[in-house]
Write an enzyme that holds these catalytic residues in place. Structure first.
Site, mmCIF file in Angstrom:
data_model
loop_
_atom_site.group_PDB
_atom_site.id
_atom_site.type_symbol
_atom_site.label_atom_id
_atom_site.label_comp_id
_atom_site.label_asym_id
_atom_site.label_seq_id
_atom_site.Cartn_x
_atom_site.Cartn_y
_atom_site.Cartn_z
ATOM 1 N N LYS A 11 0.084 4.216 -0.458
ATOM 2 C CA LYS A 11 -0.611 5.414 0.039
ATOM 3 C C LYS A 11 -0.350 6.603 -0.902
ATOM 4 O O LYS A 11 -0.234 6.408 -2.102
ATOM 5 C CB LYS A 11 -0.199 5.690 1.487
ATOM 6 N N GLU B 229 -7.499 4.930 7.421
ATOM 7 C CA GLU B 229 -7.238 6.326 7.040
ATOM 8 C C GLU B 229 -8.419 6.913 6.274
ATOM 9 O O GLU B 229 -8.574 8.130 6.190
ATOM 10 C CB GLU B 229 -5.922 6.414 6.246
ATOM 11 N N GLY C 164 1.582 2.561 10.906
ATOM 12 C CA GLY C 164 2.554 3.642 10.762
ATOM 13 C C GLY C 164 3.200 4.064 12.072
ATOM 14 O O GLY C 164 3.832 5.118 12.143
ATOM 15 N N ASN D 136 0.867 -1.191 0.000
ATOM 16 C CA ASN D 136 0.000 0.000 0.000
ATOM 17 C C ASN D 136 0.898 1.234 0.000
ATOM 18 O O ASN D 136 1.421 1.623 1.041
ATOM 19 C CB ASN D 136 -0.910 -0.036 1.243
ATOM 20 N N HIS E 87 -10.154 1.263 4.634
ATOM 21 C CA HIS E 87 -8.882 1.490 5.340
ATOM 22 C C HIS E 87 -9.129 2.506 6.454
ATOM 23 O O HIS E 87 -9.908 3.440 6.301
ATOM 24 C CB HIS E 87 -7.823 2.005 4.361
ATOM 25 N N SER F 206 2.519 -1.773 10.699
ATOM 26 C CA SER F 206 3.961 -1.822 10.965
ATOM 27 C C SER F 206 4.564 -3.198 10.696
ATOM 28 O O SER F 206 5.504 -3.626 11.384
ATOM 29 C CB SER F 206 4.272 -1.354 12.396
ATOM 30 N N GLU G 29 -6.247 -4.632 10.743
ATOM 31 C CA GLU G 29 -5.271 -3.562 10.905
ATOM 32 C C GLU G 29 -5.595 -2.779 12.174
ATOM 33 O O GLU G 29 -6.379 -1.815 12.126
ATOM 34 C CB GLU G 29 -5.309 -2.618 9.699
HETATM 35 P P1 PGA Z 1 2.093 0.542 7.868
HETATM 36 O O1 PGA Z 1 0.708 0.749 7.107
HETATM 37 O O2 PGA Z 1 2.690 -0.759 7.374
HETATM 38 O O3 PGA Z 1 2.928 1.737 7.478
HETATM 39 O O4 PGA Z 1 1.799 0.502 9.324
HETATM 40 C C1 PGA Z 1 -0.165 -0.315 6.912
HETATM 41 C C2 PGA Z 1 -1.447 0.141 6.265
HETATM 42 O O5 PGA Z 1 -1.882 1.272 6.537
HETATM 43 O O6 PGA Z 1 -2.061 -0.573 5.471
#
Ligand code: PGA
Length: 238
Positions: A13, A91, A160, A11, A89, A196, A154
């Protein structure tokens, strides 16, 4: 790990494709043993499709078309060559106010457009502290109509932040999620872990019976590290 084929999702982003993404030994291309799916920005979908990556959209609206400035729809995504789409997601849920009902409509529209939805679910830090993880997941899963989807657990507090769920904790949550799935498709549906995930923790996460792959954000922007994760994932496939 189980007989379910491992899926590794990159991903990206709102980042440009990482340097070297299209190099001859790129880890982002379709792989024989592992389903490697790249989720670039909408602007980079065409280039990734042309480079023979399996591509997904990071988000799309449920409506087929209309006056939605700045958005794209599921059918447009499919027409651009995407095969997957991320729905819900965190976000999007937290940054754009998407509700369980919005996510459900997206899943229906994605399936109708021939896209495979990856449905993200997970609790916030506050919900975790209040021991509401199971209740949150139950509600998020119940909102989604039955269909051929992949789930991504998640935990919002792990995205993140560098705070990965321990593999044992993730496994127990994944087993709980699986117990909620319809019995006819329970064993076939894949449940990814995201939050992460990186080259250091990938092996221990993928060793767990109910972790069928990883949804990778930050580490997916580093081709070398993502390549290491791919090699680990491939080592689990018979
Ligand atoms: P991350 O993001 O690996 O940077 O924690 C995962 C995601 O948002 O799908």
């Amino acid at each position: 790990m189980t007989a379910r084929r491992t899926l590794l999702a990159a991903n990206w982003k709102m980042h440009a494709p990482p340097d070297g993404w299209n190099a001859p030994a790129s880890p982002y291309r379709a792989h024989a043993a592992v389903d490697v799916i790249v989720f670039p920005t909408a602007l980079d979908i065409a280039a990734c499709v042309a480079a023979k990556c399996i591509v997904g959209g990071q988000h799309a609206r449920a409506e087929a078309d209309g006056a939605f400035t700045g958005d794209i729809g599921m059918a447009l995504l499919a027409n651009a060559g995407a095969a997957y789409v991320i729905c819900g997601h965190s976000e999007r849920r937290h940054g754009h106010g998407e509700t369980d009902d919005d996510v459900a409509l997206q899943v229906v529209a994605a399936l109708a457009a021939g896209l495979h939805p990856i449905v993200c679910i997970g609790e916030t830090a506050k919900e975790e502290a209040a021991k509401k993880t199971h209740a949150v997941l139950k509600k998020q899963i119940a909102a989604i109509p039955t269909g051929d989807v992949t789930w991504a657990y998640e935990p919002v507090w792990a995205i993140g932040t560098g705070k990965t769920a321990t593999p044992e904790h993730a496994q127990s949550v994944h087993a709980f999620i699986r117990s909620l799935l319809p019995s006819a498709s329970r064993d076939a549906q894949r449940i990814l872990y995201g939050g992460s995930a990186n080259a250091m923790n990938a092996r221990h996460l993928l060793e767990q019976d109910d972790i069928d792959g990883l949804l990778v954000g930050g580490a997916s922007l580093k081709p070398e590290e993502f390549g290491e994760m791919l090699a680990i994932a491939a080592s689990f496939q018979g």
